[in-house]
Design an enzyme around this catalytic site. Structure first.
Site: not given
Length: 147
Positions: A80-82
């Site tokens: 989950q890069f966000t």
């Protein structure tokens, strides 16, 4: 690294309408499992990934103030890069703090593998794919770990 942990009664992740990872705690005889959304930044290392995996596995946020380690609860790990969105200016998030895939993917893999080495049953999403996550958050309980 940042790990957003959610206590769940079920969770699954799909790519192109195909389920690629699923946990069903009740089928394992436990009331809860964990969904771990995992993000990495540029300075993260394997040591960060291992330490946060251990923390997530032993964090007492499940039934009766017990941990996944105590209950042998399953864990679904999804990249989950966000989690590294910078929303300080304007209305469009910046993703500059998120590690590039070449750094982040091995760290997410180390996180999941460390959980397995600790004894957890682990399912995963597909790194870099557009994923749909279905979950039933119980409580709700959501905790952010950083390290």
């Amino acid at each position: 690294m940042r790990v957003l942990l959610q206590r769940v009664t079920s969770a699954q992740v799909s790519v192109d309408d195909q389920v690629v990872g699923r946990i069903d705690p009740a089928a394992s005889g436990v009331p809860h499992g964990l969904l771990a959304l995992v993000g990495a930044t540029h300075t993260d290392t394997a040591a960060n990934a291992k330490a946060l995996a251990d923390k997530a596995y032993r964090l007492r946020i499940l039934d009766g103030e017990r941990s996944a380690a105590d209950l042998d609860a399953p864990i679904l790990v999804v990249s989950q890069f966000t989690l590294y969105a910078n929303t300080a200016k304007g209305r469009r998030p910046s993703w500059n703090a998120a590690a590039p895939g070449s750094l982040a993917e091995p760290l997410v893999d180390i996180f999941a593998e460390t959980l397995r080495e600790l004894g957890a049953t682990v399912a995963t999403g597909k790194f870099g794919a557009h994923m749909q996550i279905e979950l039933t958050n119980d409580g709700p309980v959501t905790v952010l770990l950083e390290g």
